[in-house]
Structures are given as structure tokens and as C-alpha cells.
Write a protein that holds these residues in place. Sequence first.
Motif, PDB file in Angstrom:
ATOM      1  N   ILE A 204       0.859  -1.187   0.000  1.00 50.94           N
ATOM      2  CA  ILE A 204       0.000   0.000   0.000  1.00 50.94           C
ATOM      3  C   ILE A 204       0.894   1.235   0.000  1.00 50.94           C
ATOM      4  CG2 ILE A 204      -1.776   1.272   1.264  1.00 50.94           C
ATOM      5  CD1 ILE A 204      -2.589  -1.438   2.519  1.00 50.94           C
ATOM      6  N   ASP A 205       0.815   2.022  -1.076  1.00 49.08           N
ATOM      7  CA  ASP A 205       1.683   3.206  -1.171  1.00 49.08           C
ATOM      8  C   ASP A 205       1.043   4.470  -0.614  1.00 49.08           C
ATOM      9  OD1 ASP A 205      -0.181   3.899  -3.074  1.00 49.08           O
ATOM     10  OD2 ASP A 205       1.184   3.780  -4.782  1.00 49.08           O
ATOM     11  N   GLY A 206      -0.214   4.354  -0.114  1.00 45.31           N
ATOM     12  CA  GLY A 206      -0.886   5.514   0.458  1.00 45.31           C
ATOM     13  C   GLY A 206      -1.443   6.458  -0.587  1.00 45.31           C
ATOM     14  N   GLY A 207      -1.584   5.990  -1.814  1.00 49.07           N
ATOM     15  CA  GLY A 207      -2.158   6.828  -2.864  1.00 49.07           C
ATOM     16  C   GLY A 207      -1.190   7.810  -3.480  1.00 49.07           C
ATOM     17  N   ALA A 208       0.094   7.691  -3.151  1.00 46.62           N
ATOM     18  CA  ALA A 208       1.112   8.586  -3.723  1.00 46.62           C
ATOM     19  C   ALA A 208       2.414   7.808  -3.852  1.00 46.62           C
ATOM     20  CB  ALA A 208       1.316   9.821  -2.845  1.00 46.62           C
TER      21      ALA A 208
END
Length: 310
Positions: A204-208
Motif C-alpha cells: 500500500i503506497d498511500g495513494g502517492a
Amino acid sequence: VAWGKPIYDGGSEILGYVVEICKADEEEWQIVTPPTGLKVTRFEISKLIEHQEYKIRVCALNKVGLGEATSVPGTEKPEDKLEAPELDLDSELRKGIVVRAGGSARIHIPFKGRPTPEITWSREEGEFTDKVQIEKGVNYTHLSIDNCDRNDAGKYILKLENSSGSKSAFVTVKVLDTPGPPQNLAVKEVKKDSVILVWEPPIIDGGAKVKNYVIDKRESTRKAYANVSNKCSKTSFKVENLTEGAIYYFRVMAENEFGVGVPVETVDAVKAAEPPSPPGKVTLTDVSQTSASLMWEKPEHDGGSRILGY
């Protein structure tokens, strides 16, 4: 049933309409609308017997009385029409939902189908978190997540199914948060004053995009971690200047534009040590027909760990 206004009103204003029904195999007509008539030109006939065929007719009413009836052609039989599920996913949901950490995600999807479809929600990434709430109605379903974090991101899949067919759709939820933990952290090439750490990017890249990694070390005798580097752009790093013979733990965190994420730590302690240097001078002290006796000097360096034997 629905109808149009009469072409001729009989010279007097139309006051309303009367709907009558009659069982197909009988001749007795029954009024199913209020005695004063309907002001509208449509009416839902209720309390019919399922699968019983009916004749239907409509009359207009003015102050003189009831006009000539117009019949619905043929007969009608009340029964559920079978209809495969159809859902209405609006254009915004098709693009996906983007929510900041701590915010809420709402997915509202209207649908139709007869009989009423069975509603099943799932997530491609696995089980739902405890925060997911699902509401199921006769013609809609609603999924909500409050206080979102990185673990709520993913592809949420709706499946509708009845005896006439099935229909599926998905909505992607992107949560803007710090990254999850890097994967598969391992220690390689342990030396007396250095180790090499290797790992894989977080799932999970956190959306960035992950822009760099933060590496910390901790001696086993201490409780707090000390930073080694916060500018590592690769998925490996050589930790140097370790104290020979000391025991260490290491951790790695990914960083994106929203901050430093969840750490992954080494499970086992690592001792800063390496194999000892070769023993010193070897001397032959005695020899016989079947044996030889040797002696030697200790290695100049024990590699940072006590010599256990030769």
C-alpha cells in the motif's frame, strides 16, 4: 393502467375517471377507484389475485354521468415480471473515490431487477475492515467507510444476482495516507562493522508515489531507535559504523508526500561480527608413524565474536 383524456367531454367539464375490472371468465364488473372518480390519468390496481386474468376498462365522468367505457385490449394477468439485475453506476463512481486519511467514503448504487436481486459486496484485496458499513434496500445498496486509512484502499466489488441473471460492478477507493510497511526486510552480508539491508516496496503506497525510505538502527541494550538515513531511494542500504560485537535491530519505513509510513522491523537480532581471521603460525610439535601433533597461535581478530573452537 394509464390512459388519455377523451376527445369530447360531452359539453361538460370532465370531473374524473372510473376504473373497472372483471375476471376474464365472468361478466360482473367491479369499480376499483373512489366513487368520486380519479383526477389523474393513471391508476395502480391493487389486491388482485396472482395469475388470475382480468378485463379492465376506464370511463370518464362529468356532471351528467359516466361516459362510454374504453377497454384495455385482451386480458391482463398480475404476476411478477422477471427482470435481470441492472445497476446505475454514475460517472463519478466510475472514476473512483479519492479520500484523505480520516475522511469518509460513500458508495450509493441504485439498481433494479425482479425478483429483488441478492446483494453481495466484496473487496479484491481481501476481507473488509471493521469500519465498513453496508446497507441493503429493495432498489439500492449503500457502502460507507468512516475515518478511512490506507488499509481501506482497494477495489470494492458489488454483485447482484437473481433467477434471471447477475450483474457486477466495482468502485476503486483511493486513500491519501502515509505508506504501509515495506515487505520482506532481510539482513545480508553481516560484517564486524556493517550490514546490508534489503526489502521490497510496500503493498500500500498511500495513494502517492514512495519517494524514499527511512532506515533506523537500535542496539539491543537501548530502547530507542537512532536514525541512519532518511534519503534512501533504493530498496537496499548498507548500514556502516556499527560497533563490533554489538547486537542490533533495524527498521525501515517508506515515505511519500503525506509523510513517513508504518515501519517493518527485523524479527531477529543481528550481531555485528564476521568469521575470524586465520589462525597464526602453525607448528608441528610431534610426529609418529600414525599421528602428528600441531599447535597454532590464536587469530589476530575474532571477527567481533568469541572464538568457539577450531
